[in-house]
Design a protein around this motif. Structure first.
Motif, PDB file in Angstrom:
ATOM      1  N   ASN A 298       4.798  -2.118   1.111  1.00  0.00           N
ATOM      2  CA  ASN A 298       5.343  -1.508  -0.107  1.00  0.00           C
ATOM      3  C   ASN A 298       5.051  -2.350  -1.348  1.00  0.00           C
TER       4      ASN A 298
ATOM      5  N   LYS B 282       1.085   7.653   0.816  1.00  0.00           N
ATOM      6  CA  LYS B 282       2.105   7.197   1.760  1.00  0.00           C
ATOM      7  C   LYS B 282       2.292   8.209   2.891  1.00  0.00           C
ATOM      8  N   LYS B 283       2.268   9.497   2.509  1.00  0.00           N
ATOM      9  CA  LYS B 283       2.462  10.543   3.498  1.00  0.00           C
ATOM     10  C   LYS B 283       1.309  10.555   4.499  1.00  0.00           C
TER      11      LYS B 283
ATOM     12  N   MET C 157      -0.115   7.048  11.278  1.00  0.00           N
ATOM     13  CA  MET C 157       0.618   6.109  12.146  1.00  0.00           C
ATOM     14  C   MET C 157       1.283   6.853  13.298  1.00  0.00           C
ATOM     15  N   GLU C 158       1.874   8.004  12.967  1.00  0.00           N
ATOM     16  CA  GLU C 158       2.556   8.778  13.996  1.00  0.00           C
ATOM     17  C   GLU C 158       1.565   9.382  14.987  1.00  0.00           C
TER      18      GLU C 158
ATOM     19  N   GLN D 211       1.639   7.591   6.866  1.00  0.00           N
ATOM     20  CA  GLN D 211       2.723   7.830   7.816  1.00  0.00           C
ATOM     21  C   GLN D 211       2.285   8.805   8.914  1.00  0.00           C
ATOM     22  N   GLU D 212       1.589   9.875   8.518  1.00  0.00           N
ATOM     23  CA  GLU D 212       1.117  10.865   9.502  1.00  0.00           C
ATOM     24  C   GLU D 212       0.105  10.239  10.462  1.00  0.00           C
TER      25      GLU D 212
END
Length: 324
Positions: free
Chosen positions: A25, A34-35, A41-42, A38-39
């Motif tokens: 961050n 960021k989205k 990473m998942e 995150q996607e």
């Protein structure tokens, strides 16, 4: 196969540096980026290396907590409160159980330092003062006063001891026993004994003092100690036990002997633990939630470079119930 931030970077189509900035961050980052990270990473089931991240941030957001024995209800309950307030402030907890073993305590301190914790709350005390001073991390002691320069949080042990003893005197007990852990250890809890002695001296009563050995929380030793007490002093009519667990052992032995409580024997414990059998016990309640909250607060003050009070002593409360 271990997924790395390089894999995440390739998936998103950005540099490894950009992924690192997202994870930590740092700098301006769009919500869209960021989205996507995150996607990714998942999707790839990426597990960040917390130790590596803490090294890069120079902050782990982890506290260390060293206590003598998690099986003791007092330390179990206060640990729950410390974890709650640590988490509420963005920190996680590494719990270490020393069992009052000096070697084990030193090894746990080294583990916490190697794990880059931001500070330590110490509820165990087996080492020399110089060894604690050499930790070189924010440090708060819990129910222990190690030195004049290390902040500590405790409840008012002397006041608690006075309240318990005065109650037994008001109830017209003629022979009172005080039971505790070792009085040779340099613990704040010894003030309960000091208060007991100050109250009974000069009174027209008899009194008896019994203590366990130096090894701390050996619950199996409570039973023979209590049996021996009643064998040697069958006319005891009041007991102040320095912990609720000791008080509950007194009650069990009294029932075995057919002594009526509170008619023939009055019992006062100490701590205010939440455990089966203690609901009817007259006790001195320690403010465990507030102690846990302030231990976390004092540590956060040190981490933030703020001036930290060296002494925090909280009031206790007499809870008079069925055993008196």
């Amino acid at each position: 196969m271990v997924v790395t931030i390089k894999d995440i970077a390739e998936k998103v189509g950005v540099s490894v540096t950009t992924i690192s900035r997202v994870l930590n961050n740092r700098g301006y980052l769009s919500d869209n980026l960021k989205k996507k990270v995150q996607e990714a990473m998942e999707e790839l089931n990426y597990q960040p290396n917390e130790v590596a991240r803490s090294l890069s941030r120079k902050k782990s957001n982890v506290f260390g907590l060293i206590i003598p024995d998690i099986s003791h209800p007092f330390f179990g309950q206060i640990t729950k409160h410390i974890e709650y307030y640590a988490y509420k402030n963005g920190y996680k907890l590494m719990l270490c159980n020393s069992l009052l073993n000096k070697k084990k305590e030193k090894e746990y301190i080294e583990l916490l330092r190697a794990s880059q914790v931001d500070g330590i709350i110490m509820g165990s005390h087996t080492m020399k003062v110089e060894e604690y001073m050499a930790i070189k991390l924010p440090l708060v002691t819990l129910d222990r006063r190690i030195s004049d320069t290390i902040p500590y949080v405790s409840s008012d042990n002397y006041r608690g001891g006075a309240l318990a003893t005065k109650l037994l005197l008001r109830k017209r007990c003629k022979k009172i026993a005080y039971l505790s852990g070792s009085l040779q250890l340099n613990l704040l809890a010894k003030q309960r004994h000091d208060a007991f002695m100050d109250q009974v001296r000069g009174q027209q009563i008899e009194y008896v003092v019994r203590q366990t050995d130096l090894n701390g929380f050996k619950y199996r030793e409570y039973e023979p100690m209590v049996r021996e007490l009643f064998q040697e002093h069958p006319d005891i009519d009041g007991v102040f036990a320095s912990s609720d667990l000791l008080a509950l052992q007194i009650i069990r032995e009294s029932r075995r002997l057919g002594k009526l409580i509170p008619e023939e024997l009055k019992v006062v414990g100490y701590d205010g633990i939440q455990i089966g059998g203690a609901e009817d016990l007259t006790t001195i309640e320690q403010p465990m939630q507030e102690m846990g909250k302030l231990a976390v607060s004092r540590l956060l003050q040190q981490i933030g470079g703020e001036e930290t009070p060296l002494e925090t002593v909280l009031p206790v409360k007499l809870l008079e119930r069925g055993t008196t």
